[in-house]
Each structure stands twice: as C-alpha cells, then as structure tokens.
Design a protein around this motif. Structure first.
Motif: not given
Length: 691
Positions: A588-607
C-alpha cells in the motif's frame, strides 16, 4: 338454644365434609411422601445421592447438580418409572465441564524424488491454501499428496514458525522426512558423504528461527572400501594410523582401544565402510596392533585378509619371533600373517653403480615432473610416458628414462603405481626399487594417505615393502577455504541487500548501476558454482497477477543469463518467478512496493539421483552413541540433535590412510594351537631397501 332438625342435619353434613377433606388431605400427603420416598430410595440405590426429591401434589420436583449430563438423564428416567414422567419436574443442574484440551497438532512431510506427501492434524484457523501452495513449491513440480485434517482450535504457540521452517527445510532436500510440532522440527535425511552430513546438520540448526528447536538424524552412505585396509605405524612411543577401516561401530571401538593402549594419542579416525573380509576384522586388527605395541617401531598393514607386520631393523629377533608366532596362533580365520624385519637400506653407491635398479619421479610445487630410471622396453616406456602426460600434462616434463633388460618382473606396474600415488600430492617424490617403494611429499587432499594405502594394497604384491610420508596441509586443500553452501547464498544476498538489481518499469533489461551488482555477484560466486541455488524473482501487487508472475520469471531468467555471460556455470542455478505472492513489505506504500520488487537467492538441495529410492532404517549403537542407517547400501549415520553431534572419536589430521613399511620372502612356519589355520611367514633381513 336448641337446634331444629334441619340445622342439625346441615351441621352434621358440614362436619362430615370437613372431616373428609381433612382425611383426603392427609391421605394425599401420605401418597406424595411415599412417592417421593420411593423415588429417593431408587435414586439412592443408583448412587445418585446428589439428587433431591420434593413432592408437589401430583408432581415431583427433582433438584441437585448432576456430575454429568448422562447422570441427569438417568435420574429423570428412574423417576419416570415410578410416576408418570410428565409429572416429573426437572430442576437439576449439571457440573460444568472442564475445557477440552486442544489436540496435539503435527505434520509429517515425506519428500521423495517422485513426490511429496503431507499427513497430520492442523488448526482450522491455519491458512491451509497457503500451506499447500508452499508445499507444492517445495515439491518442484512433483506430485503433492494432501492428507491433512483440521480441528477447530486456536494456533498453539510456536506452531507457525515451526511450520514455515519445516516447509523450507523440505524445499532444500531431495529425500527427507520432516516432522513438525509446535516449536519443534525433526529432520531425517541422507547425504552423499560425511562432510555434507556435517554441513547439513550444522546449517539446519543455525537457520532455525528463535523459539524453534531442531533435531536432526542425518545419515551418510558408507563407502565401499576396496581393498579393505588398515595400517598402523609405530615410531618411538607413538602410534598413528595411516589408514583405518571398520565395518561396524563396535569394531571401530575395539580397534581404537587397542591403538590407544599401544601408544596412540590425539584424534584418531577409523572409517566405517563396506568390504570387510570377515566379521572378525576388529578382533584381528586389535591383536595385530597389540603385537606391534610389544615389538616396538614398525608397522602393521591389513589388505583384506592379508596382514603384513614389518619391524624396525633394530628389533630383538627373539622377541620378534615369539610375538609374531603368538599372533599367528591367535589370529582368527581367514587372516594370514607375513612378518618381516625391515632390511638395511641400499647405499647410494649401489644405486649409482646400477647394482640395484631405481626409478624416481619428482613433482615440484610448480608442477614440473622429472622422470629418471630404467624401464624394460619401448612399450613400457610409452605406457609410462603416456600415463605421466595424462596425470600431469605434457608441459614441464623432464624425461631421463633408460632401458634395461635385467629388471624384475612387475617393474612397469610398480612404476605406474608410484606415479599414480604421486598424482595425489601437490608436490613430492616417489622412489621405486625391486623390494621397496617410498612416497613422500605434501598434499591438500585430506584422504590422500588412505587412497595411497588402498592403491598400494591393490597393485603391489603382498611381500612389497613401502613407506609413505605424506603431510596434509590445509592451505593446499581447495575445499578447506571454500565457503559452505549457506555462506555462498548469504554472500550473494548481502550484495543484494546493499545494492538491489533494478529494472525499468515492465522491463527485464538489467542496466545502469545494476550491471555492477551483477559483476559483484559473479565474483562472489566464483568458488560457489557447485552450490545449487534458486534465483527468485518477486514483484509488487501493481497490475494483473498473471502478468506479474510472468514478469518475475523473466527477470529471474535475465539474472541467470547475465551470470552465464560472465562465465558462471549455471548448471546448479534455477530461475523461478513468484510474482506478487511473497511480499516482504506493505504494497500500500511506495516504499513497500519498492521493497517487494526484488531478486533473492535461496539454497536448494542437491538434485535427486535417478536411482532406486533409499529409505534409511536406523539402528542405535551404544559404543559411540551414533545411529546407523541401513538402506540398500549399508549406511553410516551421523545423528545430530538440537544439542550435540555424537561424541565419537574424532578424525586424525588426515583420515587413516597409508602403509609405510615393508615385506620380503623366507621360511614358512606352521603354527600350532588355536588359529592353526593362520599362516606366518618370517623373513630375515636380507633384501635391501632404499635410502
């Protein structure tokens, strides 16, 4: 005044009526009392002393506080059997029931390569749709089986955090069973090796949110050890393992106890593996180590069921003969003993005069290789040269190979074996003689000595005398300085926290300052390219949901392609868009929308491996408080609880590895007594060895 007849008659009738009424009243009261008494008596016989019966003409009032609703109903029924139930007035109460305790909520999630299933009881107030969405994401396209039931009770303390963490754990493991209850997550899984087991156990505990306890039972498959080796070397009063293998925790404890009694100090390691020649391995090894402790300096080497005991050249011959004969008699079947006194070293003069052939390979720290010594013919020379080129490259090879027709049988194999052993070092030297092989140098490979021991056991004859002086240096270990998988992910996300990757509105093009951010990420991932990660794209809630989902996917793929363009291997990377589904701030806020537009890296388990599934069966072992899993290949378990790892004997600076001594040939002595089928070959010190 005299009453006339009429008055007297009227008075008589009035009196009679009064008496009749009074009699009727007394009679009615008597009936009421008898009825109330009978009802009270019947209720008393049932143990309902709490009920009070009060007559009221043709009606009866029942009062009191019944212990249960069924007791109240039973009292009404008993009264209705004595008088008409319509005349029974219920004025009874019921003891208030205590609050019913909420059920124990729990979820058990079973993750396999071909699907994920969740079974258990969750509160009705939980967002079931979100939970199933998170589980579906964790399944990564595999089938999701929902066997969850609900109960209408409040969320218990610690439930939400435990569920969120448990689901995140499942998302990172290809095979696991995760049990979730309020404030507790129990994880059972399997890893490829012991190092991965330790890292996973540590990461699971470190990542747990505050207030959530984590208990882990992680198993690492036991390696198949071929040949099954053990080598103990005694120098002075100290004993060390160059290599140590055991098939059970009990055998390992037996071996380590014997080693400590023979002078071993500090951390010792004995690898649990498959391939022991008999169930008497621990007994035979303990006997041989005990004998070595009595003799003095020397070594004892097990290669499957063959035992080579080599004593120092200054050993008391009488003591040596007595102890080795006693050992041969005590050894269980099928173990055989070859006992040798180390021969005197060959002088450099004899080598220089070519009285004793010697082949030497030197590997310098800069990678230069020098070959010198004899080979029997052109074919063997070509084989050795080709092998050296394949192991060390064709550059910086100094070749001083000669040819000689007087070399012993098996000479080329000894040379090739020495070269293969040298290839496990960063730098060193291997010297090969007819009855002696010596390897020395430094390595950054922690398992080098053990691998060399197995190599010599496979390729050299049982009478071969060899020594190994290999030092492990952590500074040379390419794995020692590498970050853990979680450290890799944290490293990248720290960069993203400081400088976001930004895109133009509705665009997937990385430009401006974000190009520098990608460069920093690529640099941080140089030594993390084998770590499986997910590049997650997120948007704000502006626009249509489907468009946001597609946009986030395209942006995640743009980051992946940008890393590929910077020569980062993307085999272990996966791009996935989540659209607006995972906000971290107020849209609902411009600051919040800016924070939500993002790229994140997360760890995956081995295939997941495309192999048959392995379901670990655990077996407790009292000797070292560890759990052993027995999947289709037998597995060693490392059990980790929220508090500690198992207090088993810790590893040596390098897990047991290598042989260091020798053998030769001589008279065969047939022992008598118990274990007479074991063999002893005592060898006099006649064969030379290198300097």
């Amino acid at each position: 005044m005299r009453l006339n007849l009429t008055q007297a008659t009227a008075l008589t009738f009035a009196l009679a009526i009064g008496l009749a009424v009074i009699g009727a009243i007394f009679a009615a009261n008597a009936v009421e009392r008898r009825t109330a008494f009978e009802i009270q008596r019947v209720l008393g016989l049932e143990g309902y002393d709490w009920a009070q019966v009060t007559p009221d003409g043709l009606r009866v009032h029942l009062a009191g506080v019944a212990p249960t609703e069924s007791a109240r109903f039973r009292a009404l029924t008993l009264a209705g059997q004595i008088i008409d139930s319509d005349r029974v007035i219920d004025e009874m109460g019921v003891t208030p029931t205590k609050d019913i305790r909420a059920p124990e909520f729990s979820i058990e999630i079973l993750r396999k390569p071909n699907g994920l299933s969740a079974i258990g009881l969750i509160p009705a107030s939980q967002d079931r749709a979100k939970l199933l969405t998170d589980l579906d994401d964790a399944a990564e396209g595999a089938d999701l089986t929902d066997l969850l039931e609900t109960a209408d009770y409040p969320l218990p303390d610690g439930w939400t955090d435990a569920v969120e963490y448990g689901v995140s754990v499942v998302a990172g493991l290809p095979r696991a069973k995760v049990s979730i209850s309020p404030g507790l997550v129990f994880v059972e899984s399997i890893t490829d090796n012991e190092r991965a087991r330790r890292e996973l156990s540590s990461r699971l505990r470190d990542d747990a949110p505050e207030g959530v306890s984590v208990v882990t039972q992680i198993v690492a498959p036991r390696p198949a050890i071929t040949p099954f080796v053990l080598r103990a070397v005694r120098e002075g009063e100290a004993l060390r393992f160059d290599a140590c293998s055991a098939s059970t925790a009990g055998e390992r404890s037996q071996i380590l106890l014997a080693a400590r009694e023979a002078g071993a100090e500090g951390g010792l390691n004995c690898v649990l593996g498959l391939g022991a020649p008999s169930d008497k391995w621990g007994e035979a090894a303990a006997l041989a180590i005990e004998t070595l402790g009595k003799i003095g300096d020397g070594s004892v080497t097990f290669t499957n069921a063959d035992i080579s005991l080599v004593a120092a050249s200054d050993v008391d011959p009488a003591l040596f003969e007595a102890e080795t004969n006693a050992l041969a008699r005590a050894l269980p079947s099928p173990y055989t003993l070859l006992a040798t006194i180390r021969p005197a070293k060959v002088s450099k003069t004899d080598v220089a005069n070519k009285d004793v052939p010697e082949f030497q390979v030197i590997l310098s720290p800069e990678g230069h290789v020098r070959l010198s010594g004899p080979l029997p013919d052109d074919l063997s020379q070509q084989a050795v040269e080709s092998y050296v080129y394949s192991r060390f490259g064709s550059e910086h090879i100094s070749n001083r190979i000669e040819q000689s027709e007087t070399l012993p049988d098996g000479w080329p194999l000894r040379v090739l074996t020495g070269i293969e052993a040298l290839s496990l070092l960063n730098h060193g030297i291997v010297t090969i003689q007819p009855s002696y092989l010596e390897l020395s140098g430094t390595t950054g490979y922690e398992e080098a000595r053990s691998q060399v021991t197995q190599l010599f056991g496979r390729n050299l004859e049982s009478s071969a005398v060899y020594s190994i002086d290999v030092e492990y240096l952590e500074t040379l270990d390419p794995e020692a300085g590498k970050p853990t998988p979680q450290e890799c992910v944290d490293r990248v996300n720290d960069i993203l926290k400081a400088n976001k990757i930004t895109f133009a509105p509705s665009s997937v093009t990385i430009e401006g300052a974000s190009v520098g951010v990608i460069n920093k990420i690529a640099e941080a991932m140089q030594d993390c390219q084998d770590v499986p990660m997910e590049i997650a794209g997120h948007t704000d809630s502006q626009g249509r949901e489907e468009m946001n989902l597609q946009l986030s996917q395209s942006r995640a793929e743009a980051v992946l392609n940008a890393l590929l363009a910077r020569r980062i291997l993307t085999t272990n990377l996966r791009a996935k868009g989540y659209g607006e589904t995972n906000p971290i701030a107020d849209n609902g806020t411009e600051e919040g929308r800016e924070a939500n537009r993002r790229i994140e890296f997360t760890l995956l388990g081995p295939k997941p491996e495309p192999e048959a599934e392995t379901t670990p069966e655990t077996e407790d072992t009292a000797e070292n408080a560890e759990t052993e899993a027995t999947p289709a290949p037998e597995t060693e378990t490392a059990e980790t609880t929220a508090s500690e790892e198992e207090p088993a004997p810790e590893a040596d600076s390098s897990p047991s590895d290598v042989p260091s001594d020798e053998d030769t040939a001589s008279d065969q002595i047939k022992p008598t007594g118990p274990g007479a089928d074991a063999k002893l070959v005592a060898r006099p010190s006649t064969a030379p060895a290198s300097e």
